[in-house]
Design a protein around this motif. Structure first.
Motif, PDB file in Angstrom:
ATOM      1  N   TYR A  87       2.985   4.114  -8.883  1.00  0.00           N
ATOM      2  CA  TYR A  87       1.907   4.097  -7.891  1.00  0.00           C
ATOM      3  C   TYR A  87       1.997   5.322  -7.000  1.00  0.00           C
ATOM      4  N   ILE A  88       0.814   5.810  -6.604  1.00  0.00           N
ATOM      5  CA  ILE A  88       0.683   7.016  -5.782  1.00  0.00           C
ATOM      6  C   ILE A  88      -0.144   6.695  -4.539  1.00  0.00           C
ATOM      7  N   PRO A  89      -0.235   7.631  -3.602  1.00  0.00           N
ATOM      8  CA  PRO A  89      -0.971   7.347  -2.369  1.00  0.00           C
ATOM      9  C   PRO A  89      -2.374   6.798  -2.627  1.00  0.00           C
ATOM     10  N   GLY A  90      -2.677   5.742  -1.886  1.00  0.00           N
ATOM     11  CA  GLY A  90      -3.958   5.068  -2.011  1.00  0.00           C
ATOM     12  C   GLY A  90      -3.914   3.834  -2.890  1.00  0.00           C
ATOM     13  N   ASP A  91      -2.846   3.698  -3.682  1.00  0.00           N
ATOM     14  CA  ASP A  91      -2.739   2.540  -4.568  1.00  0.00           C
ATOM     15  C   ASP A  91      -2.307   1.297  -3.791  1.00  0.00           C
ATOM     16  N   LEU A  92      -2.799   0.153  -4.243  1.00  0.00           N
ATOM     17  CA  LEU A  92      -2.461  -1.154  -3.681  1.00  0.00           C
ATOM     18  C   LEU A  92      -1.929  -2.050  -4.783  1.00  0.00           C
ATOM     19  N   VAL A  93      -1.005  -2.918  -4.415  1.00  0.00           N
ATOM     20  CA  VAL A  93      -0.499  -3.926  -5.343  1.00  0.00           C
ATOM     21  C   VAL A  93      -0.564  -5.268  -4.631  1.00  0.00           C
ATOM     22  N   ILE A  94      -1.161  -6.256  -5.276  1.00  0.00           N
ATOM     23  CA  ILE A  94      -1.214  -7.608  -4.728  1.00  0.00           C
ATOM     24  C   ILE A  94      -0.153  -8.429  -5.449  1.00  0.00           C
ATOM     25  N   THR A 126      10.146   9.462  -5.231  1.00  0.00           N
ATOM     26  CA  THR A 126      10.164  10.541  -4.244  1.00  0.00           C
ATOM     27  C   THR A 126      10.350   9.862  -2.889  1.00  0.00           C
ATOM     28  N   PRO A 127      10.573  10.619  -1.810  1.00  0.00           N
ATOM     29  CA  PRO A 127      10.499   9.973  -0.502  1.00  0.00           C
ATOM     30  C   PRO A 127       9.117   9.331  -0.362  1.00  0.00           C
ATOM     31  N   CYS A 128       9.064   8.123   0.184  1.00  0.00           N
ATOM     32  CA  CYS A 128       7.798   7.379   0.248  1.00  0.00           C
ATOM     33  C   CYS A 128       7.538   6.820   1.643  1.00  0.00           C
ATOM     34  N   LYS A 129       6.263   6.617   1.909  1.00  0.00           N
ATOM     35  CA  LYS A 129       5.819   5.791   3.023  1.00  0.00           C
ATOM     36  C   LYS A 129       5.009   4.666   2.404  1.00  0.00           C
ATOM     37  N   LEU A 130       5.416   3.441   2.703  1.00  0.00           N
ATOM     38  CA  LEU A 130       4.737   2.257   2.177  1.00  0.00           C
ATOM     39  C   LEU A 130       4.373   1.345   3.338  1.00  0.00           C
ATOM     40  N   MET A 131       3.351   0.548   3.131  1.00  0.00           N
ATOM     41  CA  MET A 131       3.020  -0.504   4.080  1.00  0.00           C
ATOM     42  C   MET A 131       2.930  -1.804   3.308  1.00  0.00           C
ATOM     43  N   HIS A 154       0.862  -1.185   0.000  1.00  0.00           N
ATOM     44  CA  HIS A 154       0.000   0.000   0.000  1.00  0.00           C
ATOM     45  C   HIS A 154       0.893   1.229   0.000  1.00  0.00           C
ATOM     46  N   VAL A 155       0.711   2.110  -0.960  1.00  0.00           N
ATOM     47  CA  VAL A 155       1.449   3.370  -1.003  1.00  0.00           C
ATOM     48  C   VAL A 155       0.683   4.377  -0.139  1.00  0.00           C
ATOM     49  N   ILE A 156       1.334   4.852   0.902  1.00  0.00           N
ATOM     50  CA  ILE A 156       0.714   5.820   1.817  1.00  0.00           C
ATOM     51  C   ILE A 156       1.079   7.242   1.422  1.00  0.00           C
ATOM     52  N   LYS A 157       2.351   7.430   1.009  1.00  0.00           N
ATOM     53  CA  LYS A 157       2.838   8.766   0.651  1.00  0.00           C
ATOM     54  C   LYS A 157       3.925   8.617  -0.394  1.00  0.00           C
ATOM     55  N   GLY A 158       3.959   9.541  -1.348  1.00  0.00           N
ATOM     56  CA  GLY A 158       5.020   9.555  -2.344  1.00  0.00           C
ATOM     57  C   GLY A 158       4.637   8.871  -3.645  1.00  0.00           C
ATOM     58  N   THR A 159       5.636   8.723  -4.497  1.00  0.00           N
ATOM     59  CA  THR A 159       5.469   8.102  -5.807  1.00  0.00           C
ATOM     60  C   THR A 159       6.469   6.958  -5.911  1.00  0.00           C
ATOM     61  N   PHE A 160       5.960   5.758  -6.214  1.00  0.00           N
ATOM     62  CA  PHE A 160       6.772   4.555  -6.189  1.00  0.00           C
ATOM     63  C   PHE A 160       6.619   3.805  -7.506  1.00  0.00           C
TER      64      PHE A 160
END
Length: 104
Positions: A67-74, A87-92, A50-56
């Motif tokens: 992927y941008i905030p709110g996006d999920l990848v299974i 960019t700097p990111c926060k991911l879960m 789950h992308v919480i913050k940033g661009t991944f």
């Protein structure tokens, strides 16, 4: 358990994680430095990112998307994947079963 009380560990260069484990799953809360990369790999764990913050930028089984905030990848078990923080990111990340190698 309070997330802010969990010490952060640099699991790979630029990936600072707060890791929580249960009997059957692990959750990683990542602070990722801009430009930090995860090389292509696969594992037996099922994973949801789950992308919480940033661009991944993430490549799953040869297909790359941004992927941008709110996006999920299974990510299914044993499927090759890699990523880079644009960019700097926060991911879960959620893993099942538990990521034993993260219990360090």
């Amino acid at each position: 358990m309070i997330l802010s009380n969990i010490p952060s560990k640099e699991i790979m260069p630029g990936y600072h994680g707060k890791l929580v484990h249960s009997e059957n799953m692990s959750i990683a809360f990542w602070e990722v430095e801009k430009g930090a990369e995860v090389p292509e790999h696969s594992h037996m764990n099922e994973q949801i990112m789950h992308v919480i913050k940033g661009t991944f930028e993430f490549t799953l089984d040869g297909v790359t998307d941004v992927y941008i905030p709110g996006d999920l990848v299974i990510i299914a078990p044993n499927v090759p994947h890699s990523g880079k923080a644009l960019t700097p990111c926060k991911l879960m990340d959620v893993f099942s079963p538990t990521r034993e190698e993260y219990k360090i």
